[in-house]
Scaffold this motif. Structure first.
Motif, PDB file in Angstrom:
ATOM      1  N   GLY A  40      -7.776  -2.323  -6.769  1.00 58.50           N
ATOM      2  CA  GLY A  40      -9.044  -1.269  -7.125  1.00 58.50           C
ATOM      3  C   GLY A  40      -8.603  -0.429  -7.983  1.00 58.50           C
ATOM      4  N   GLU A  41      -8.643   0.869  -8.139  1.00 56.77           N
ATOM      5  CA  GLU A  41      -8.133   2.187  -8.890  1.00 56.77           C
ATOM      6  C   GLU A  41      -6.796   2.241  -8.226  1.00 56.77           C
ATOM      7  N   VAL A  42      -5.609   1.798  -8.751  1.00 57.72           N
ATOM      8  CA  VAL A  42      -4.439   2.128  -8.579  1.00 57.72           C
ATOM      9  C   VAL A  42      -3.666   2.921  -9.499  1.00 57.72           C
ATOM     10  N   ILE A  43      -3.263   3.911  -9.222  1.00 57.25           N
ATOM     11  CA  ILE A  43      -2.643   5.107 -10.057  1.00 57.25           C
ATOM     12  C   ILE A  43      -1.307   5.284  -9.850  1.00 57.25           C
ATOM     13  N   LEU A  44      -0.192   5.164 -10.643  1.00 56.77           N
ATOM     14  CA  LEU A  44       1.132   5.397 -10.605  1.00 56.77           C
ATOM     15  C   LEU A  44       1.242   6.479 -11.277  1.00 56.77           C
ATOM     16  N   ASN A 103       0.858  -1.219  -0.073  1.00 51.29           N
ATOM     17  CA  ASN A 103       0.176   0.049  -0.037  1.00 51.29           C
ATOM     18  C   ASN A 103       0.741   1.364  -0.041  1.00 51.29           C
ATOM     19  N   ASN A 104       2.059   0.973  -0.244  1.00 48.63           N
ATOM     20  CA  ASN A 104       3.105   2.397  -0.436  1.00 48.63           C
ATOM     21  C   ASN A 104       4.137   1.939  -1.524  1.00 48.63           C
ATOM     22  N   VAL A 105       4.770   3.164  -1.946  1.00 45.15           N
ATOM     23  CA  VAL A 105       5.572   3.061  -3.007  1.00 45.15           C
ATOM     24  C   VAL A 105       6.874   2.426  -2.751  1.00 45.15           C
ATOM     25  N   ASP A 106       7.451   2.439  -1.480  1.00 45.11           N
ATOM     26  CA  ASP A 106       8.622   1.675  -0.969  1.00 45.11           C
ATOM     27  C   ASP A 106       8.414   0.375  -1.028  1.00 45.11           C
ATOM     28  N   ILE A 142       2.250  -9.613  -6.791  1.00 41.05           N
ATOM     29  CA  ILE A 142       1.909  -8.492  -5.925  1.00 41.05           C
ATOM     30  C   ILE A 142       0.546  -7.870  -6.192  1.00 41.05           C
ATOM     31  N   TYR A 143      -0.022  -7.814  -4.896  1.00 41.04           N
ATOM     32  CA  TYR A 143      -1.325  -7.056  -5.226  1.00 41.04           C
ATOM     33  C   TYR A 143      -1.135  -5.584  -4.442  1.00 41.04           C
ATOM     34  N   VAL A 144      -1.844  -4.707  -5.221  1.00 42.35           N
ATOM     35  CA  VAL A 144      -1.568  -3.316  -5.106  1.00 42.35           C
ATOM     36  C   VAL A 144      -2.779  -2.818  -4.488  1.00 42.35           C
ATOM     37  N   GLU A 145      -3.022  -2.183  -3.146  1.00 39.88           N
ATOM     38  CA  GLU A 145      -4.210  -1.645  -2.763  1.00 39.88           C
ATOM     39  C   GLU A 145      -4.440  -0.443  -3.624  1.00 39.88           C
ATOM     40  N   PRO A 146      -5.819   0.009  -3.522  1.00 39.19           N
ATOM     41  CA  PRO A 146      -6.085   1.338  -4.297  1.00 39.19           C
ATOM     42  C   PRO A 146      -5.522   2.491  -3.781  1.00 39.19           C
ATOM     43  N   GLY A 147      -5.133   3.377  -4.593  1.00 37.59           N
ATOM     44  CA  GLY A 147      -4.754   4.657  -4.122  1.00 37.59           C
ATOM     45  C   GLY A 147      -3.954   5.386  -5.216  1.00 37.59           C
ATOM     46  N   ILE A 148      -3.088   6.418  -4.805  1.00 37.24           N
ATOM     47  CA  ILE A 148      -2.376   7.248  -5.835  1.00 37.24           C
ATOM     48  C   ILE A 148      -0.752   6.994  -5.266  1.00 37.24           C
ATOM     49  N   TYR A 149      -0.106   6.364  -6.180  1.00 33.46           N
ATOM     50  CA  TYR A 149       1.142   6.180  -5.847  1.00 33.46           C
ATOM     51  C   TYR A 149       2.205   7.064  -6.740  1.00 33.46           C
ATOM     52  N   ASP A 150       2.961   8.178  -5.974  1.00 29.25           N
ATOM     53  CA  ASP A 150       3.649   9.016  -6.718  1.00 29.25           C
ATOM     54  C   ASP A 150       5.221   8.325  -6.920  1.00 29.25           C
ATOM     55  N   ILE A 151       5.664   8.426  -8.023  1.00 31.03           N
ATOM     56  CA  ILE A 151       6.912   7.543  -8.419  1.00 31.03           C
ATOM     57  C   ILE A 151       7.959   8.678  -8.316  1.00 31.03           C
ATOM     58  N   PRO A 152       9.063   8.582  -7.655  1.00 27.94           N
ATOM     59  CA  PRO A 152      10.056   9.692  -7.538  1.00 27.94           C
ATOM     60  C   PRO A 152      10.904   9.672  -8.745  1.00 27.94           C
ATOM     61  N   HIS A 153      11.096  10.837  -9.368  1.00 26.39           N
ATOM     62  CA  HIS A 153      11.965  10.777 -10.933  1.00 26.39           C
ATOM     63  C   HIS A 153      13.208  10.095 -10.459  1.00 26.39           C
ATOM     64  N   ASP A 154      13.806  10.429  -9.381  1.00 23.99           N
ATOM     65  CA  ASP A 154      15.343   9.670  -9.032  1.00 23.99           C
ATOM     66  C   ASP A 154      15.081   8.327  -8.418  1.00 23.99           C
ATOM     67  N   ASN A 155      14.142   7.880  -8.599  1.00 17.70           N
ATOM     68  CA  ASN A 155      13.970   6.286  -8.043  1.00 17.70           C
ATOM     69  C   ASN A 155      12.808   5.576  -8.458  1.00 17.70           C
ATOM     70  N   ASN A 199       8.487 -13.291 -18.515  1.00 14.60           N
ATOM     71  CA  ASN A 199       7.386 -13.497 -17.491  1.00 14.60           C
ATOM     72  C   ASN A 199       7.046 -12.414 -16.689  1.00 14.60           C
ATOM     73  N   VAL A 200       6.468 -11.206 -17.196  1.00 16.59           N
ATOM     74  CA  VAL A 200       6.406 -10.159 -16.268  1.00 16.59           C
ATOM     75  C   VAL A 200       4.861  -9.861 -16.837  1.00 16.59           C
ATOM     76  N   THR A 201       3.995  -9.568 -15.803  1.00 15.29           N
ATOM     77  CA  THR A 201       2.477  -8.969 -15.872  1.00 15.29           C
ATOM     78  C   THR A 201       2.187  -8.063 -15.239  1.00 15.29           C
ATOM     79  N   PHE A 202       1.502  -6.933 -15.651  1.00 18.68           N
ATOM     80  CA  PHE A 202       0.852  -5.868 -15.056  1.00 18.68           C
ATOM     81  C   PHE A 202      -0.675  -5.893 -15.401  1.00 18.68           C
ATOM     82  N   GLU A 203      -1.204  -5.654 -14.400  1.00 18.65           N
ATOM     83  CA  GLU A 203      -2.842  -5.799 -14.525  1.00 18.65           C
ATOM     84  C   GLU A 203      -3.786  -5.016 -13.731  1.00 18.65           C
ATOM     85  N   ASN A 204      -4.689  -4.157 -14.373  1.00 22.93           N
ATOM     86  CA  ASN A 204      -5.580  -3.144 -13.812  1.00 22.93           C
ATOM     87  C   ASN A 204      -4.660  -2.154 -12.958  1.00 22.93           C
TER      88      ASN A 204
END
Length: 387
Positions: free
Chosen positions: A54-58, A12-15, A27-40, A85-90
């Motif tokens: 749910g609604e997961v926004i990177l 439920n967090n970026v780290d 990996i299951y990601v909880e709903p929310g907005i995840y801000d991704i640092p440009h330097d990481n 063998n990599v998958t991203f979904e929803n």
């Protein structure tokens, strides 16, 4: 047991997401907005599946140039198709309308990559929403690609929303990469939507790096929709391109081809598509120096489009020609072409090709004295033989 395992792999967090993606697994990601640092940015490894619960926004960091938000973890020594063998979904990948040199998602030296029910949106950039580089067997299933350079001033450099490229140099992939010229093969777009995409002399899907030995092979675009797009597919020297059952509305040009020689490498099957250019947002003014808008546009007519099939398409209201090709061993069968500005079906020189059973009516609207429903000329090749 399954519920416990799922809970233990939920973040439920970026780290935690970053750490989990490097380890791999599901990996299951909880709903929310995840801000991704440009330097990481987020780096993924082989055998990784990331699923939004749910609604997961990177969300892209707007502070810097020169980074891609999610990409493979490479040391620069891996060649060929190494990450697998990599998958991203929803997952929603949001560029926040950044105008910097940034991207949202990339593959490189990879194979067996799936993007299922993901959305890639909001970027005003000379880079791409999605970079597919040096990759084999990549699938986009039921994804949405939208709002790329939409409404940006025409003087701006505008490139592909989804770029298919090879590992040729730093200019193709400016991150940890072995430049061994690995190309893209078996790239599939299934039931995806492309909306509000502005390009200049390239497409929503395509490449502007034209090096014929390393062009994509085996690209399939099936049951996709394009709305308010300048050019849908820009496929210079693509081999074994399949476009089937797609729908393009408010679009200037559906497909651009550019055979660079007569070896036969540039070929396509374009079947059962629907195109209507009547309410296109604009024409493309920079191709051959004239306004353009076609269902199929062969940009280089000094060489043949080889061993291709253009069958069962519905083509309405192209600004210019409906279908314009210089064919060799090619069939144009059972298409309906109506109300185009210039020739409906234009064979500009040809060899060993068949045009049969088409319905072509009411074309030549820009100049009925000089343009016709079906027209054959000797073209740049200088001959029409056995057609």
């Amino acid at each position: 047991v399954q519920e416990i395992k799922e809970m233990n792999n939920t973040v439920n967090n970026v780290d935690d997401l970053r750490s989990a993606m490097l380890k791999g697994g599901t990996i299951y990601v909880e709903p929310g907005i995840y801000d991704i640092p440009h330097d990481n940015p987020l780096l993924y490894s082989s055998y990784t599946t990331v699923i939004g619960k749910g609604e997961v926004i990177l969300r892209l960091d707007l502070r810097a140039d020169g980074y891609i938000m999610v990409r493979p973890k490479l040391s620069g020594l891996e060649g060929g198709y190494s990450i697998c063998n990599v998958t991203f979904e929803n997952i929603i990948f949001d560029g926040q309308n950044s105008g910097k040199q940034v991207g949202l998602f990339a593959t490189c030296h990879s194979k067996y990559i799936k993007l299922n029910k993901c959305e890639f949106r909001n970027l005003n950039s000379p880079w791409h929403l999605i970079e597919i580089n040096s990759s084999y067997d990549v699938e986009l299933n039921s994804c949405v690609v939208s709002d790329y350079n939409y409404g940006v001033d025409d003087t701006k450099h505008r490139t592909e929303a989804v770029q298919l490229d090879f590992a040729g140099s730093y200019s193709q992939y400016p991150f940890d990469c072995l430049y061994d010229n690995t190309k893209c093969e078996n790239i599939k777009f299934n039931s995806c939507k492309f909306e509000r995409i502005t390009t200049k002399v390239t497409g929503a899907i395509g490449t502007h790096t034209v090096t014929k030995e390393y062009m994509p092979d085996g690209v399939i675009i099936y049951n996709c929709s394009f709305y308010d797009v300048d050019i849908c597919i820009y496929a210079p020297d693509f081999t074994n391109l399949i476009c089937d059952k797609n729908r393009a509305v408010n679009v200037a040009t559906f497909l651009v081809l550019y055979p660079s020689d007569n070896t036969g490498r540039c070929n396509c099957n374009v079947t059962n598509n629907y195109y209507d250019g009547r309410n296109r947002s604009k024409t493309i003014s920079s191709m051959n120096g004239t306004p353009e808008g076609r269902f199929i546009f062969q940009l280089n007519y000094q060489n043949y489009l080889n061993n291709s099939e253009i069958i069962g398409n519905k083509v309405f209201n192209a600004y210019s020609h409906g279908i314009g090709i210089t064919p060799n061993g090619t069939t144009v069968i059972g298409n309906t072409v109506r109300a185009c500005g210039k020739h409906g079906i234009y064979i500009y020189g040809g060899n060993r090709s068949l045009v049969n059973g088409n319905v072509a009516q009411n074309n030549g609207n820009l100049d009925s004295a000089n343009f016709h429903d079906i027209y054959v000329s000797i073209g740049g090749i200088g001959s029409v033989i056995d057609c």
